[in-house]
Design an enzyme around this catalytic site. Sequence first.
Site, short mmCIF file in Angstrom:
data_model
loop_
_atom_site.label_atom_id
_atom_site.label_comp_id
_atom_site.label_asym_id
_atom_site.label_seq_id
_atom_site.Cartn_x
_atom_site.Cartn_y
_atom_site.Cartn_z
N LYS A 298 7.87 -3.84 1.74
CA LYS A 298 7.45 -4.57 2.96
C LYS A 298 5.94 -4.65 3.12
O LYS A 298 5.44 -5.57 3.75
CB LYS A 298 8.06 -3.90 4.20
CG LYS A 298 9.53 -4.22 4.41
CD LYS A 298 10.04 -3.66 5.71
CE LYS A 298 11.51 -3.93 5.86
NZ LYS A 298 12.10 -3.33 7.04
N ASP A 334 11.58 -7.83 12.15
CA ASP A 334 12.12 -6.53 12.57
C ASP A 334 11.73 -6.21 14.01
O ASP A 334 12.54 -5.71 14.79
CB ASP A 334 11.59 -5.40 11.66
CG ASP A 334 12.33 -5.31 10.34
OD1 ASP A 334 13.49 -5.78 10.28
OD2 ASP A 334 11.75 -4.78 9.37
P1 NAP Z 1 11.45 4.14 5.18
O1 NAP Z 1 10.26 3.26 5.15
O2 NAP Z 1 11.93 4.78 3.95
O3 NAP Z 1 11.17 5.29 6.25
C1 NAP Z 1 12.11 6.27 6.51
C2 NAP Z 1 11.49 7.34 7.36
O4 NAP Z 1 12.50 8.33 7.57
C3 NAP Z 1 10.32 8.05 6.68
O5 NAP Z 1 9.40 8.44 7.65
C4 NAP Z 1 11.00 9.27 6.07
O6 NAP Z 1 10.15 10.36 5.89
C5 NAP Z 1 12.00 9.59 7.14
N1 NAP Z 1 13.09 10.39 6.57
C6 NAP Z 1 13.80 10.14 5.46
N2 NAP Z 1 14.69 11.13 5.27
C7 NAP Z 1 14.51 12.01 6.28
C8 NAP Z 1 15.11 13.25 6.61
N3 NAP Z 1 16.07 13.76 5.86
N4 NAP Z 1 14.67 13.90 7.72
C9 NAP Z 1 13.70 13.39 8.48
N5 NAP Z 1 13.08 12.22 8.20
C10 NAP Z 1 13.49 11.55 7.12
O7 NAP Z 1 12.70 3.34 5.79
P2 NAP Z 1 12.68 2.20 6.91
O8 NAP Z 1 12.60 0.87 6.29
O9 NAP Z 1 11.67 2.57 7.91
O10 NAP Z 1 14.16 2.32 7.50
C11 NAP Z 1 14.56 3.44 8.24
C12 NAP Z 1 16.01 3.28 8.68
O11 NAP Z 1 16.13 2.14 9.54
C13 NAP Z 1 16.94 3.04 7.52
O12 NAP Z 1 18.13 3.74 7.73
C14 NAP Z 1 17.20 1.55 7.58
O13 NAP Z 1 18.48 1.21 7.07
C15 NAP Z 1 17.14 1.28 9.07
N6 NAP Z 1 16.75 -0.10 9.34
C16 NAP Z 1 17.62 -0.86 10.04
C17 NAP Z 1 17.29 -2.16 10.34
C18 NAP Z 1 18.27 -2.99 11.11
O14 NAP Z 1 18.12 -4.21 11.14
N7 NAP Z 1 19.23 -2.40 11.77
C19 NAP Z 1 16.07 -2.71 9.92
C20 NAP Z 1 15.19 -1.89 9.21
C21 NAP Z 1 15.55 -0.58 8.93
P3 NAP Z 1 9.30 10.54 4.54
O15 NAP Z 1 8.27 9.48 4.60
O16 NAP Z 1 8.79 11.93 4.68
O17 NAP Z 1 10.26 10.36 3.41
#
Ligand code: NAP
Length: 505
Positions: A298, A334
């Site tokens: 992204k 988003d």
């Molecule tokens: P991302 O960029 O990978 O960020 C994930 C975040 O969660 C990071 O800060 C990561 O920490 C943290 N994390 C991962 N595993 C963790 C754990 N076990 N304990 C605590 N923190 C943890 O992902 P993203 O794009 O932001 O997406 C995050 C979530 O939102 C995903 O589940 C995605 O499917 C969902 N999402 C949904 C939509 C929708 O339309 N509904 C849209 C976008 C995203 P680190 O950096 O330390 O790894």
Amino acid sequence: MNNGNICVSVCTANGGELSGQIKKAEEFADVIEVRFDCMEPQDIVPSFALLDSVKPVLLTFRPKEHGGNADVNLPGRIGFWMTFVRDGVPDEEKIWFDNEPDLANILQWLPGCTVIRSFHDFSGVPDDLDALFDTLSAKGDVVKIACSVDTITNAIPIWKLLERARSEQKLYIPIAMGEAGKWTRILGLAHGAFMTYASLDAGSETAPGQITARDMADIYRVKELDENTGVYGIVGGNTGYSVSPFMHNAAFRSQKMNAVFVPLQVSDLDEFMLRMVKPDTREVELNFKGFSVTNPHKRSIMRHLDFIDETAAAIGAVNTVKIEDGKFYGYNTDAPGFIEPLINRFGDLKGARVAIFGAGGAARACIYALKQEGSDLTLIARDPQKAKKLSGEFDIRFHHLTTGRRLPASAFDIIVNATPLGTAGDLENESIVTAEQFNGVRLVYDLIYNPPETRLMREATAANVPVIGGLEMLIAQGARQFKIWTGLDAPLREMSGGVRSRLGL
Ligand code: NAP
């Protein structure tokens, strides 16, 4: 519309199931492949009498050394085919043959028979595909080249042979196996491939990356596509779990658009853009019109764009790309997709105390949207470096997420989960907060949409705290993508139906 065929592979160990499976395959198949190498040896010969179908039946008996299941040597393979010729029904109209390259000078089929000369490599793509194509096409057979790819651009040489096949008027089936090659299965027929393979059901795939026949016909509409089809896709590091194809293809179908949305699993974004997308350097012509962009691309996609809209620039992330006249436009849906359901449910967010868990791309969009509404924000994340940087950029509080440091009770009105904790699979039983921490919380918003109800949501509901799940955001941000790409209002009911049926709801 194209002239290609969907071939549905039937792979059963039990000959007694063959007739039923052939009947089932007929619903979507133009050709039915019977994989005799899946069958128990004693069931093989009796099954020759069961190959009756209204569709052509393709016989395959692939040994292990060519990537199949049959534990058989060369004399055993020749014996199989000789027995079929003796005991089977060699009707050249209705029975087609799949033979590996080493049988080309051993078995001579009658003129008029359809023979697919198939090459499989599960370890990668060989160097000289042109020479391989020469060998496989030497006897005028249909050429099938199926190789595993672990990165999308490795599929390019397999795909490019379509141009050669067309100029030499040869019939060709290109297959890049694996998630990163799925697009070749979906788009092949539109570009002149003779056939594409599909599985009878989810779980009965006969090769990596194979899609069910129902999805090929109903979701991707592979036989309706042509070279003018506008191609959209989800560009992400792992597209295997994405439901976006089910959402956007439902929209395209309902609007009767000549467009398709495909998974584009990309590990090296720069190479993908250079070799497959950018007009001056690309090696394939796929008629890309736009992308959904997801993790981890992204932010890195931004350096490839000619224009970035104000919201996306302020967020520092693009999840939507529109391609028009060779120019690339970036947007972020988003943020509005996140905030819309929240305002609908919570009302005025000004001054609302919101805890956002996670410091990734989604958290970034949530923070931007909530700041616009004047909320009071705290970022809670496990990586202090990342969280400090993000909270600094948006000038909000930061709380380090550790198992030891509990959140103060009733410190927040709204809790947002923007981490993968709770996602189907290994993390499904995890939650960012414990049940007792809901004290005083007025709403829980979990961005995860698979499963549609996470542990966090279940526990919040049990504590009488209203919840919003990720499905609403998914549809809201997808609807905005559709509008950006097509200029049309999104068919929300169909998009939501596409996602819900994929998730079994
Ligand atoms: P991302 O960029 O990978 O960020 C994930 C975040 O969660 C990071 O800060 C990561 O920490 C943290 N994390 C991962 N595993 C963790 C754990 N076990 N304990 C605590 N923190 C943890 O992902 P993203 O794009 O932001 O997406 C995050 C979530 O939102 C995903 O589940 C995605 O499917 C969902 N999402 C949904 C939509 C929708 O339309 N509904 C849209 C976008 C995203 P680190 O950096 O330390 O790894």
